[in-house]
Design a protein around this motif. Structure first.
Motif, short mmCIF file in Angstrom:
data_model
loop_
_atom_site.label_atom_id
_atom_site.label_comp_id
_atom_site.label_asym_id
_atom_site.label_seq_id
_atom_site.Cartn_x
_atom_site.Cartn_y
_atom_site.Cartn_z
N VAL A 432 35.61 -63.26 14.56
CA VAL A 432 34.64 -63.03 13.43
C VAL A 432 33.91 -64.26 13.29
N ILE A 433 32.86 -64.35 12.72
CA ILE A 433 31.85 -65.46 12.53
C ILE A 433 31.50 -65.17 11.03
N ASP A 434 31.87 -66.37 10.29
CA ASP A 434 31.09 -66.75 8.96
C ASP A 434 30.19 -67.77 9.15
N LEU A 435 28.89 -67.20 8.66
CA LEU A 435 27.73 -68.10 8.28
C LEU A 435 27.71 -68.71 6.89
N LEU A 436 27.85 -70.14 6.98
CA LEU A 436 27.95 -70.93 5.71
C LEU A 436 26.86 -71.63 5.27
N ASP A 437 26.74 -72.19 4.17
CA ASP A 437 25.81 -73.15 3.65
C ASP A 437 24.43 -72.84 4.22
N LEU A 438 23.73 -71.76 3.95
CA LEU A 438 22.47 -71.59 4.59
C LEU A 438 21.39 -72.31 3.73
N ASP A 439 20.31 -72.94 4.45
CA ASP A 439 19.42 -73.62 3.74
C ASP A 439 18.33 -72.71 3.25
N ALA A 440 17.22 -73.41 2.73
CA ALA A 440 16.07 -72.56 2.04
C ALA A 440 15.44 -71.43 3.18
N ALA A 441 15.60 -71.95 4.34
CA ALA A 441 14.99 -71.14 5.42
C ALA A 441 16.14 -70.35 5.89
N GLY A 442 17.03 -70.25 5.42
CA GLY A 442 18.00 -69.05 5.93
C GLY A 442 18.76 -69.52 7.06
N VAL A 443 18.93 -70.72 7.45
CA VAL A 443 19.64 -71.28 8.57
C VAL A 443 20.87 -71.75 8.30
N PRO A 444 22.02 -71.27 8.88
CA PRO A 444 23.26 -71.71 8.51
C PRO A 444 23.45 -73.11 8.85
N GLN A 445 24.20 -73.93 8.06
CA GLN A 445 24.67 -75.37 8.18
C GLN A 445 26.13 -75.59 8.82
N ARG A 446 26.70 -74.32 8.65
CA ARG A 446 28.22 -74.23 9.14
C ARG A 446 28.52 -73.14 9.68
N PHE A 447 29.41 -72.98 10.78
CA PHE A 447 29.74 -71.79 11.31
C PHE A 447 31.19 -72.02 11.52
N LYS A 448 32.12 -70.67 10.90
CA LYS A 448 33.19 -70.64 10.97
C LYS A 448 33.73 -69.75 11.84
N LEU A 449 34.68 -69.74 12.91
CA LEU A 449 35.04 -68.92 13.73
C LEU A 449 36.74 -68.61 13.29
N ILE A 450 36.84 -67.33 13.11
CA ILE A 450 38.32 -66.99 12.62
C ILE A 450 38.90 -66.04 13.70
N GLY A 451 39.93 -66.26 14.43
CA GLY A 451 40.25 -65.60 15.47
C GLY A 451 41.83 -65.07 15.63
N ALA A 452 41.92 -64.35 16.74
CA ALA A 452 43.32 -63.93 16.92
C ALA A 452 43.77 -63.99 18.46
N GLY A 453 44.92 -64.58 18.81
CA GLY A 453 45.53 -64.61 19.99
C GLY A 453 45.14 -65.77 20.97
N TRP A 454 45.92 -66.05 21.92
CA TRP A 454 45.64 -67.11 22.88
C TRP A 454 45.57 -66.33 24.32
N GLY A 455 44.14 -66.63 25.00
CA GLY A 455 44.22 -66.08 26.23
C GLY A 455 43.39 -64.70 26.14
N HIS A 456 43.26 -64.10 27.46
CA HIS A 456 42.23 -62.81 27.51
C HIS A 456 43.13 -61.69 26.79
N GLY A 457 44.56 -62.00 26.90
CA GLY A 457 45.45 -60.67 26.27
C GLY A 457 45.61 -59.15 27.09
N VAL A 458 45.08 -59.54 28.40
CA VAL A 458 45.41 -58.38 29.39
C VAL A 458 46.75 -58.46 29.91
#
Length: 493
Positions: A432-458
């Motif tokens: 999932v994606i967290d958009l962080l530190d948005l500037d006045a124009a609404g542009v995120p300055q940081r992106f945090k990806l929080i994930g699960a697992g290692w590989g395709h998982g099939v």
């Protein structure tokens, strides 16, 4: 009865009566009793040949590396083109040919002269394009074939399937794994390999080019599979199955696991060899085949919770559910920090990866923009958002929309997403994606990806299967858990 009558002239043919034709056929034909005898003999010979083929383990050809110059050492005597050779060797690409000892060849086949003969290839890359990529000298048994395609030379090792499997299992995991996990892995590695060899044979006969990419002006959907290998059955790296010859020491347990399951494979209810996929860690939920490769269903590669305990169904294709799932730590076989289990499953260079059940990465606007733009060669302006358009049953993203100030673009499937959003590969596309530190124009300055697992998982989850083995599950029970409905069969003796 049928036949063909050829005459020198058309008028001769017209003179022949039906009675004459019948007489001719009786002279050259066979009676019904003789015909039935021949048919019976043919069936017997065919059955005996099928039995012989079934009892014999096939050979596999493995692509070790490709480059314009290959250095290797023949540790004992080999023959090539009628001459006996040994020691240090070097081949280079020259004008679409192989240059060796000042002579040009289209192919070189080095045949061992003793059962224990081996050869070593220098600077073999393992973990190609992954975060653990490195080079090492690797040693192999069997035949060495050098062939050329374009300007590149290919080193190809041919050896019996069962010998190949001992190396694969020792290369994929630690040779000190529990015996039940090793047996399970022997079966799925053998199944996957024979399924790929069969598919390659069919593709070669039908001469069909496999489609693995759908590209439009605003979308790129690509998956990476094994049909692109045309010079050999499988490659030696993680793209197929990690194979390092006899470089990795084979333990008594590995030998016992391979010999104890000799010829055993998984078969679908429809009678096909199972394309038995596997990955390091499913993250608690096993994925379906179609979300990682072609849009087809394989009934034995379905989504399931990585636990045999009573569980509540959860729809991880929905954003609100996947967020709760990833921000939690649900019970699963692969949810473990047991160093004993992990050291059995993971090789030394894999053990540097500590967080795999749940993980996170952070990018600044500049870092993410540089990554995406360099991979896609597209000017997005600034990155505004990453929007999942489609998720598989495990929550892995198979279509992702990149939204920029100048334009938007859709990418997929899971491995392409992992490649584009990392300098090597993200651990998985379940994030999932967290958009962080948005500037006045609404542009995120940081992106945090929080994930699960290692590989395709099939398919089989290696860490989950290791935990199952430690808990006392037998190899057939492990296989039944990860490959629902598949049947364990003896393919050859």
């Amino acid at each position: 009865m049928a036949g063909l009558i050829i005459t020198p002239r058309e008028t001769d043919f017209e003179r022949i009566s039906e009675q004459q034709v019948e007489t001719l056929y009786k002279e050259v034909g066979i009676g019904s009793n003789t015909f039935e005898h021949i048919k019976s003999r043919l069936k017997k010979v065919t059955a005996e040949q099928d039995k012989t083929d079934k009892e014999k383990a096939p050979d596999v050809s493995v692509g070790i590396l490709s480059r314009e110059r290959i250095r290797f050492k023949l540790e004992k005597s080999y023959t090539v083109n009628g001459q006996e050779v040994s020691g240090e060797q070097e081949v280079t690409s020259s004008c679409g040919k192989i240059l060796w000892k000042d002579m040009l060849y289209t192919e070189l086949l080095f045949r061992p002269q003793a059962p224990d003969a081996s050869f070593s290839i220098y600077d073999v890359t393992i973990g190609v394009n992954f975060h653990w990529e490195q080079k090492e000298t690797q040693t192999f048994t069997g035949q060495l074939r050098i062939t050329v395609d374009g300007e590149k030379l290919y080193a190809i090792n041919t050896l019996p399937v069962e010998s190949y499997l001992e190396s694969v299992i020792s290369s994929e995991m630690s040779a000190t794994c529990g015996i039940e996990l090793l047996k399970a892995h022997a079966v799925i590695s053998r199944s996957w390999l024979l399924a790929q060899m069969e598919k390659r044979k069919i593709n070669r006969i039908e001469k069909e080019k496999q489609i693995s990419c759908v590209q439009k002006d605003d979308e790129l959907i690509r998956w990476y599979d094994r049909e692109d290998h045309t010079l050999f059955d499988v490659c030696a790296d993680d793209h197929c199955q990690r194979y390092q010859g006899i470089t990795k020491t084979t333990s008594k347990n590995v030998t016992e696991a391979v010999q104890g399951t000799r010829g055993e494979i998984l078969m679908s209810i429809a009678g096909e060899i199972c394309d038995a996929r596997f990955s390091k860690c499913c993250g608690g939920m096993v994925e379906e085949y179609r979300y990682c490769w072609e849009d087809i269903d394989k009934p034995y590669l379905t989504a399931l919770r990585d636990t045999t305990e009573e569980k509540v169904d959860i729809d991880l294709t929905k954003e609100e559910n996947i967020k709760k799932w990833i921000h939690s730590s649900p019970n699963a076989f692969c949810n473990t920090t047991n160093t004993k289990v992990l050291s059995q499953v993971l090789n030394d260079f894999d053990q540097i990866t500590k967080d795999f059940y749940r993980w996170h990465v952070s990018y600044t606007q500049e870092e993410l923009l540089q990554l995406i733009s360099s991979k896609l060669k597209i000017d997005f302006g600034k990155i505004l958002n990453l929007i999942p358009l489609q998720r598989g049953k495990s929550g892995r993203i198979s279509r992702l929309k990149i939204v920029g100030t100048k334009r938007s673009f859709i990418i997929g499937k899971e491995l392409e997403i992992r490649r584009i959003l990392s300098s090597s590969h993200l651990y998985s596309s379940s994030f999932v994606i967290d958009l962080l530190d948005l500037d006045a124009a609404g542009v995120p300055q940081r992106f945090k990806l929080i994930g699960a697992g290692w590989g395709h998982g099939v398919g089989l989850c290696q860490i989950g299967a290791a935990v199952m083995g430690e808990k006392g599950y037998t190899y057939d029970a492990i296989l039944r858990h990860y490959y629902s409905g598949a049947l364990l069969k003896k393919f050859y003796e």
